[in-house]
Write a protein that holds these residues in place. Structure first.
Motif, PDB file in Angstrom:
ATOM      1  N   SER A  46       0.879  -1.238   0.061  1.00 47.98           N
ATOM      2  CA  SER A  46       0.068  -0.128  -0.024  1.00 47.98           C
ATOM      3  C   SER A  46       0.942   1.266   0.066  1.00 47.98           C
ATOM      4  CB  SER A  46      -0.934  -0.065   1.124  1.00 47.98           C
ATOM      5  OG  SER A  46      -0.292   0.375   2.447  1.00 47.98           O
ATOM      6  N   GLY A  47       2.162   1.162   0.201  1.00 42.48           N
ATOM      7  CA  GLY A  47       2.848   2.235   0.309  1.00 42.48           C
ATOM      8  C   GLY A  47       3.223   2.733  -0.969  1.00 42.48           C
ATOM      9  N   ALA A  48       3.019   2.025  -1.997  1.00 43.46           N
ATOM     10  CA  ALA A  48       3.077   2.371  -3.587  1.00 43.46           C
ATOM     11  C   ALA A  48       2.312   3.781  -3.664  1.00 43.46           C
ATOM     12  CB  ALA A  48       2.837   1.243  -4.474  1.00 43.46           C
ATOM     13  N   GLY A  49       1.198   3.819  -2.850  1.00 46.41           N
ATOM     14  CA  GLY A  49       0.568   5.115  -3.003  1.00 46.41           C
ATOM     15  C   GLY A  49       1.260   6.550  -2.781  1.00 46.41           C
ATOM     16  N   LEU A  50       2.418   6.468  -2.207  1.00 41.77           N
ATOM     17  CA  LEU A  50       3.168   7.445  -1.776  1.00 41.77           C
ATOM     18  C   LEU A  50       3.992   7.990  -2.889  1.00 41.77           C
ATOM     19  CD1 LEU A  50       4.026   6.362   1.875  1.00 41.77           C
ATOM     20  CD2 LEU A  50       2.662   8.393   1.226  1.00 41.77           C
ATOM     21  N   LEU A  51       3.900   7.217  -4.161  1.00 37.45           N
ATOM     22  CA  LEU A  51       4.775   7.509  -5.376  1.00 37.45           C
ATOM     23  C   LEU A  51       3.805   7.965  -6.498  1.00 37.45           C
ATOM     24  CD1 LEU A  51       7.272   4.583  -5.513  1.00 37.45           C
ATOM     25  CD2 LEU A  51       7.712   6.989  -4.389  1.00 37.45           C
ATOM     26  N   ASP A  52       4.331   8.764  -7.220  1.00 38.74           N
ATOM     27  CA  ASP A  52       3.395   8.991  -8.533  1.00 38.74           C
ATOM     28  C   ASP A  52       3.536   7.915  -9.709  1.00 38.74           C
ATOM     29  OD1 ASP A  52       5.898   9.517 -10.275  1.00 38.74           O
ATOM     30  OD2 ASP A  52       5.604  11.554  -9.710  1.00 38.74           O
ATOM     31  N   ALA A  53       2.733   7.926 -10.564  1.00 41.68           N
ATOM     32  CA  ALA A  53       2.817   6.646 -11.353  1.00 41.68           C
ATOM     33  C   ALA A  53       4.205   6.529 -12.375  1.00 41.68           C
ATOM     34  CB  ALA A  53       1.731   6.927 -12.493  1.00 41.68           C
ATOM     35  N   ALA A  54       4.775   7.360 -12.395  1.00 38.43           N
ATOM     36  CA  ALA A  54       6.095   7.349 -13.198  1.00 38.43           C
ATOM     37  C   ALA A  54       7.127   7.066 -12.159  1.00 38.43           C
ATOM     38  CB  ALA A  54       6.466   8.738 -13.714  1.00 38.43           C
ATOM     39  N   VAL A  90      16.025  11.523   3.138  1.00 37.59           N
ATOM     40  CA  VAL A  90      14.786  11.745   3.591  1.00 37.59           C
ATOM     41  C   VAL A  90      14.369  13.246   3.574  1.00 37.59           C
ATOM     42  CG1 VAL A  90      13.673  11.539   5.805  1.00 37.59           C
ATOM     43  CG2 VAL A  90      15.279   9.786   5.156  1.00 37.59           C
ATOM     44  N   ALA A  91      15.071  14.394   3.973  1.00 35.33           N
ATOM     45  CA  ALA A  91      14.838  15.721   3.784  1.00 35.33           C
ATOM     46  C   ALA A  91      14.298  15.822   2.411  1.00 35.33           C
ATOM     47  CB  ALA A  91      15.947  16.433   4.380  1.00 35.33           C
ATOM     48  N   ALA A  92      14.821  15.562   1.425  1.00 33.81           N
ATOM     49  CA  ALA A  92      14.526  15.777   0.156  1.00 33.81           C
ATOM     50  C   ALA A  92      13.217  15.471  -0.329  1.00 33.81           C
ATOM     51  CB  ALA A  92      15.327  15.373  -1.017  1.00 33.81           C
ATOM     52  N   TRP A  93      12.700  14.198   0.269  1.00 32.27           N
ATOM     53  CA  TRP A  93      11.408  13.844   0.010  1.00 32.27           C
ATOM     54  C   TRP A  93      10.335  14.239   0.788  1.00 32.27           C
ATOM     55  CZ3 TRP A  93       8.504  10.480   3.508  1.00 32.27           C
ATOM     56  CH2 TRP A  93       7.218  10.012   2.885  1.00 32.27           C
ATOM     57  N   ARG A  94      10.732  14.421   2.203  1.00 32.95           N
ATOM     58  CA  ARG A  94       9.692  14.853   3.263  1.00 32.95           C
ATOM     59  C   ARG A  94       9.166  16.077   3.106  1.00 32.95           C
ATOM     60  NH1 ARG A  94      10.422  11.942   9.065  1.00 32.95           N
ATOM     61  NH2 ARG A  94       8.133  11.860   9.491  1.00 32.95           N
ATOM     62  N   ARG A  95       7.778  16.181   3.041  1.00 32.75           N
ATOM     63  CA  ARG A  95       7.015  17.446   2.987  1.00 32.75           C
ATOM     64  C   ARG A  95       6.333  17.603   4.269  1.00 32.75           C
ATOM     65  NH1 ARG A  95      10.231  18.090  -0.178  1.00 32.75           N
ATOM     66  NH2 ARG A  95       9.948  18.766  -2.493  1.00 32.75           N
ATOM     67  N   PRO A  96       5.616  18.800   4.614  1.00 33.29           N
ATOM     68  CA  PRO A  96       4.728  18.903   5.805  1.00 33.29           C
ATOM     69  C   PRO A  96       3.807  17.695   6.025  1.00 33.29           C
ATOM     70  CG  PRO A  96       5.295  20.956   4.961  1.00 33.29           C
ATOM     71  CD  PRO A  96       5.667  20.197   4.135  1.00 33.29           C
ATOM     72  N   GLU A  97       3.220  17.236   5.044  1.00 36.28           N
ATOM     73  CA  GLU A  97       2.295  16.529   4.889  1.00 36.28           C
ATOM     74  C   GLU A  97       2.737  14.852   5.200  1.00 36.28           C
ATOM     75  OE1 GLU A  97       2.978  16.801   0.535  1.00 36.28           O
ATOM     76  OE2 GLU A  97       2.790  17.953   2.390  1.00 36.28           O
ATOM     77  N   HIS A  98       4.054  14.794   5.129  1.00 39.95           N
ATOM     78  CA  HIS A  98       4.933  13.311   5.383  1.00 39.95           C
ATOM     79  C   HIS A  98       5.180  13.186   6.683  1.00 39.95           C
ATOM     80  CE1 HIS A  98       5.911  13.545   0.811  1.00 39.95           C
ATOM     81  NE2 HIS A  98       4.696  13.143   0.780  1.00 39.95           N
ATOM     82  N   SER A  99       4.144  12.531   7.419  1.00 38.53           N
ATOM     83  CA  SER A  99       4.540  12.043   8.849  1.00 38.53           C
ATOM     84  C   SER A  99       5.395  10.794   8.753  1.00 38.53           C
ATOM     85  CB  SER A  99       2.946  11.763   9.635  1.00 38.53           C
ATOM     86  OG  SER A  99       2.595  10.530   8.864  1.00 38.53           O
ATOM     87  N   ASP A 100       5.727  10.321   9.966  1.00 34.73           N
ATOM     88  CA  ASP A 100       6.484   9.227  10.258  1.00 34.73           C
ATOM     89  C   ASP A 100       5.818   7.858   9.750  1.00 34.73           C
ATOM     90  OD1 ASP A 100       8.609  10.598  11.716  1.00 34.73           O
ATOM     91  OD2 ASP A 100       8.364   9.660  13.831  1.00 34.73           O
ATOM     92  N   HIS A 101       4.464   8.078   9.811  1.00 30.26           N
ATOM     93  CA  HIS A 101       3.751   6.927   9.291  1.00 30.26           C
ATOM     94  C   HIS A 101       3.917   6.721   7.837  1.00 30.26           C
ATOM     95  CE1 HIS A 101      -0.219   5.595   7.415  1.00 30.26           C
ATOM     96  NE2 HIS A 101      -0.299   4.760   8.340  1.00 30.26           N
ATOM     97  N   CYS A 102       3.889   7.869   7.200  1.00 38.70           N
ATOM     98  CA  CYS A 102       4.407   8.025   5.500  1.00 38.70           C
ATOM     99  C   CYS A 102       5.832   7.338   5.153  1.00 38.70           C
ATOM    100  CB  CYS A 102       3.964   9.427   5.244  1.00 38.70           C
ATOM    101  SG  CYS A 102       2.439  10.053   5.166  1.00 38.70           S
ATOM    102  N   LEU A 103       6.768   7.800   5.944  1.00 40.77           N
ATOM    103  CA  LEU A 103       8.231   7.304   5.900  1.00 40.77           C
ATOM    104  C   LEU A 103       8.055   6.049   6.086  1.00 40.77           C
ATOM    105  CD1 LEU A 103      10.937   8.126   5.010  1.00 40.77           C
ATOM    106  CD2 LEU A 103      11.372   8.619   7.506  1.00 40.77           C
ATOM    107  N   VAL A 104       7.610   5.425   7.162  1.00 37.98           N
ATOM    108  CA  VAL A 104       7.641   3.988   7.373  1.00 37.98           C
ATOM    109  C   VAL A 104       6.965   3.313   6.312  1.00 37.98           C
ATOM    110  CG1 VAL A 104       6.773   2.093   8.979  1.00 37.98           C
ATOM    111  CG2 VAL A 104       7.912   4.266   9.963  1.00 37.98           C
ATOM    112  N   HIS A 105       5.956   3.801   5.770  1.00 33.20           N
ATOM    113  CA  HIS A 105       5.242   3.155   4.635  1.00 33.20           C
ATOM    114  C   HIS A 105       6.201   2.999   3.432  1.00 33.20           C
ATOM    115  CE1 HIS A 105       1.228   1.111   5.194  1.00 33.20           C
ATOM    116  NE2 HIS A 105       1.092   1.899   6.403  1.00 33.20           N
ATOM    117  N   LEU A 106       6.598   4.092   3.409  1.00 32.53           N
ATOM    118  CA  LEU A 106       7.424   4.366   1.926  1.00 32.53           C
ATOM    119  C   LEU A 106       8.560   3.295   2.040  1.00 32.53           C
ATOM    120  CD1 LEU A 106       7.878   5.376  -1.023  1.00 32.53           C
ATOM    121  CD2 LEU A 106       9.050   7.311   0.296  1.00 32.53           C
TER     122      LEU A 106
END
Length: 335
Positions: free
Chosen positions: A235-243, A294-310
């Motif tokens: 389900s972590g694939a949803g954190l990436l765009d299609a490309a 990590v800093a290059a990817w992380r945005r304000p909406e990217h919680s620890d939950h998001c990083l763990v999933h990615l």
């Protein structure tokens, strides 16, 4: 205060509730280690934590076969993945089985004297290469769900540990000392040598649909746990765009088990495709993930939950590539 965690700040285990608290309680009972950092780091995503624990429990702890043998497989996997945290953990756990001389021999980089032990360690190391010839198995075929499940468990956990934990199993690297390894192992010996009842972790899973269980574990608790972790991690694939998703999936299809070169050829630049870079590093070389990545990817909406999933998504696509090769070999044998 120094912690073992990199890039995330898990909540203190004492504040855990619900599924997370239930998982911690079962880990303490069946693993003998209260709140191990390899699972605490997943606690921001209970839907990952529970099946990751279930797969480890049902294969390594409650699955059929020798605990020493499965620890050697897990150690071989950890060596192949260059995960010093997990290498040290399995050395301690070999002490817990009572195989003290074996634990210290492998801790020094030696080959076990016992031929069966040597074959198990070597087999575990060779599982990193998708499609490697792993036959004949160095264990009874009826024990395959436990041994294959153990190998795949640690292909996942190694990547989580290397990406999100420091290398130190114990504070200040105390595990480097033989006496500390031995004492730590002896403290776990009663739990490690106790027989665990299969299937008890499955009650912790939100979804126990075994429809995606691989053929080698169908009809077993290992298969149910594997299917649950597959669904949660992918389900972590949803954190990436299609490309980016297509790039990551294509790279794993061509992966031959090698570690990327120092220059990380073939890994996207963090400034251009930070999400794809993190996922691919998690799959192929999680120990190369940096604060800058990590800093290059992380945005304000990217919680620890998001990083763990990615990270879990990247880790699991490598697991899936290895597992697909297992399944292809088993299917070919059946024809």
């Amino acid at each position: 205060m120094t912690t073992p965690f990199r890039h995330t700040e898990p909540l203190p285990p004492a504040s855990a509730a619900g599924t997370v608290a239930e998982v911690y309680a079962q880990i303490a009972l069946d693993f003998g280690i209260a709140e191990p950092s390899t699972f605490v780091v997943l606690s921001s995503a209970p839907e990952l934590l529970a099946p990751a624990w279930a797969l480890l429990r049902e294969s390594l702890i409650a699955g059929p076969g020798s605990r020493t043998g499965k620890e050697l497989v897990a150690l071989g996997v950890s060596l192949a993945n260059r995960c010093p945290f997990c290498v040290d953990a399995h050395t301690v756990l070999l002490h817990a089985t009572g195989d003290h001389a074996l634990a210290e021999r492998v801790a020094r980089g030696g080959t076990p004297h016992d031929e069966e032990h040597a074959r198990l360690l070597d087999w575990g190391q060779r599982t990193r290469v998708p499609g490697a010839d792993l036959e004949p198995y160095p264990f009874p075929r009826e024990h395959a769900p436990a041994y294959l499940g153990t190998a795949l468990t640690f292909h996942f956990i190694n990547r989580i540990a290397s990406a999100l934990l420091t290398e130190n199993l114990l504070p200040a690297g105390a595990q480097r000392f033989r006496a500390v390894r031995s004492i730590a192992g002896r403290a776990l010996s009663r739990t490690v040598r106790r027989t665990a009842r299969p299937g008890q972790s499955l009650a912790l899973l939100d979804d126990i649909d075994a429809g995606e269980a691989p053929a080698w574990a169908r009809g077993t608790p290992v298969g149910v746990a594997y299917a649950s972790l597959l669904r949660a991690a992918m389900s972590g694939a949803g954190l990436l765009d299609a490309a980016d998703h297509d790039l990551v999936e294509a790279a794993l299809q061509d992966w031959d088990g090698t570690h990327p070169p120092l220059g990380l050829a073939g890994i996207p630049d963090r400034r251009e495709r930070p999400g794809a870079r993190l996922a691919l590093l998690a799959a192929l070389a999680p120990y190369r993930i940096t604060d800058e990545d990590v800093a290059a990817w992380r945005r304000p909406e990217h919680s620890d939950h998001c990083l763990v999933h990615l990270v879990a998504y990247g880790a699991f696509i490598a697991v899936d590539r290895i597992e697909s090769a297992f399944s292809a070999q088993i299917t070919q044998e059946a024809l």
